[in-house]
Design an enzyme around this catalytic site. Structure first.
Site, PDB file in Angstrom:
ATOM      1  N   ASN A  64       0.906  -1.143  -0.062  1.00  0.00           N
ATOM      2  CA  ASN A  64      -0.087  -0.022   0.159  1.00  0.00           C
ATOM      3  C   ASN A  64       0.805   1.290   0.071  1.00  0.00           C
ATOM      4  OD1 ASN A  64      -2.411   1.793   0.218  1.00  0.00           O
ATOM      5  ND2 ASN A  64      -2.389   1.645   2.361  1.00  0.00           N
TER       6      ASN A  64
ATOM      7  N   TYR B 293       0.947   9.735 -11.910  1.00  0.00           N
ATOM      8  CA  TYR B 293       0.231   9.003 -10.959  1.00  0.00           C
ATOM      9  C   TYR B 293      -0.654   8.017 -11.593  1.00  0.00           C
ATOM     10  CZ  TYR B 293      -2.849   7.861  -6.960  1.00  0.00           C
ATOM     11  OH  TYR B 293      -3.704   7.359  -6.131  1.00  0.00           O
ATOM     12  N   ALA B 294      -1.428   8.413 -12.692  1.00  0.00           N
ATOM     13  CA  ALA B 294      -2.392   7.345 -13.230  1.00  0.00           C
ATOM     14  C   ALA B 294      -1.348   6.331 -13.905  1.00  0.00           C
ATOM     15  CB  ALA B 294      -3.313   8.096 -14.519  1.00  0.00           C
ATOM     16  N   ALA B 295      -0.399   6.619 -14.573  1.00  0.00           N
ATOM     17  CA  ALA B 295       0.483   5.534 -15.201  1.00  0.00           C
ATOM     18  C   ALA B 295       1.171   4.711 -14.269  1.00  0.00           C
ATOM     19  CB  ALA B 295       1.493   6.023 -16.064  1.00  0.00           C
TER      20      ALA B 295
ATOM     21  N   LYS C 126       0.076   3.979 -11.216  1.00  0.00           N
ATOM     22  CA  LYS C 126      -0.844   2.979 -10.406  1.00  0.00           C
ATOM     23  C   LYS C 126      -1.536   2.189 -11.354  1.00  0.00           C
ATOM     24  CE  LYS C 126      -0.930   4.370  -6.101  1.00  0.00           C
ATOM     25  NZ  LYS C 126      -0.755   3.246  -4.994  1.00  0.00           N
TER      26      LYS C 126
END
Length: 165
Positions: free
Chosen positions: A6, A73-75, A77
């Protein structure tokens, strides 16, 4: 027996063309490379025990929606789901399960101030953000015996966010 990975960082809030290479690399290191390093350390212990369950916390950002200014961040995650599928392909037959947990906005320090939390709540069908305990329960489900045939999957615990986009 189980591992819940996490770690992460939001990274820069910038249009993608304005993200520096260093910012890109830092975001990928915090979110994706850390997940790889954790799995690389955890899998041998699970192989030795003969079973295990890995849960990787990702997000709906990059898997079901894009948010302006959050490309790095999107890429990073979204890449976690590729890792989950690769682990499943490599180790599923050896009784190691890997799954992704994709929460929505959650009331943690990473969620920002109250204005940011209120903005995030508006994205969700439930019109609120999650309590940390709600996300923990979803992780426990994926790690536990009730999910014994769940492998290589993404569980959206996003308050309906992905359903209303």
């Amino acid at each position: 027996d189980i591992a819940v990975n996490n770690g992460g960082a939001v990274g820069p809030f910038k249009l993608l063309a304005d993200v520096t290479l260093a910012e890109w690399q830092d975001t990928l290191a915090a979110n994706l490379t850390s997940a790889f390093l954790a799995a690389r350390a955890q899998i041998p212990a699970m192989l030795e025990r003969g079973a295990g369950a890995l849960v990787f916390v990702s997000t709906f950002v990059g898997t079901s929606v894009g948010i302006p200014g959050m490309g790095a961040y999107a890429a990073s995650k979204a890449g976690i789901m590729g890792l989950v599928k690769g682990i499943t392909a490599d180790y599923g037959s050896r009784n190691i399960r890997a799954n992704g947990l994709l929460p929505g906005g959650t009331d943690t320090p990473m969620a920002g101030d109250q204005a940011q939390k209120d903005w995030a709540a508006g994205l969700h069908a439930l019109k609120r953000i999650a309590k940390p305990e709600e996300i923990a329960k979803a992780a426990l489900f994926l790690a536990g015996p009730m999910a014994s045939f769940v492998a290589g999957s993404a569980l959206y615990a996003d308050g309906g966010n992905s359903a209303v986009k």
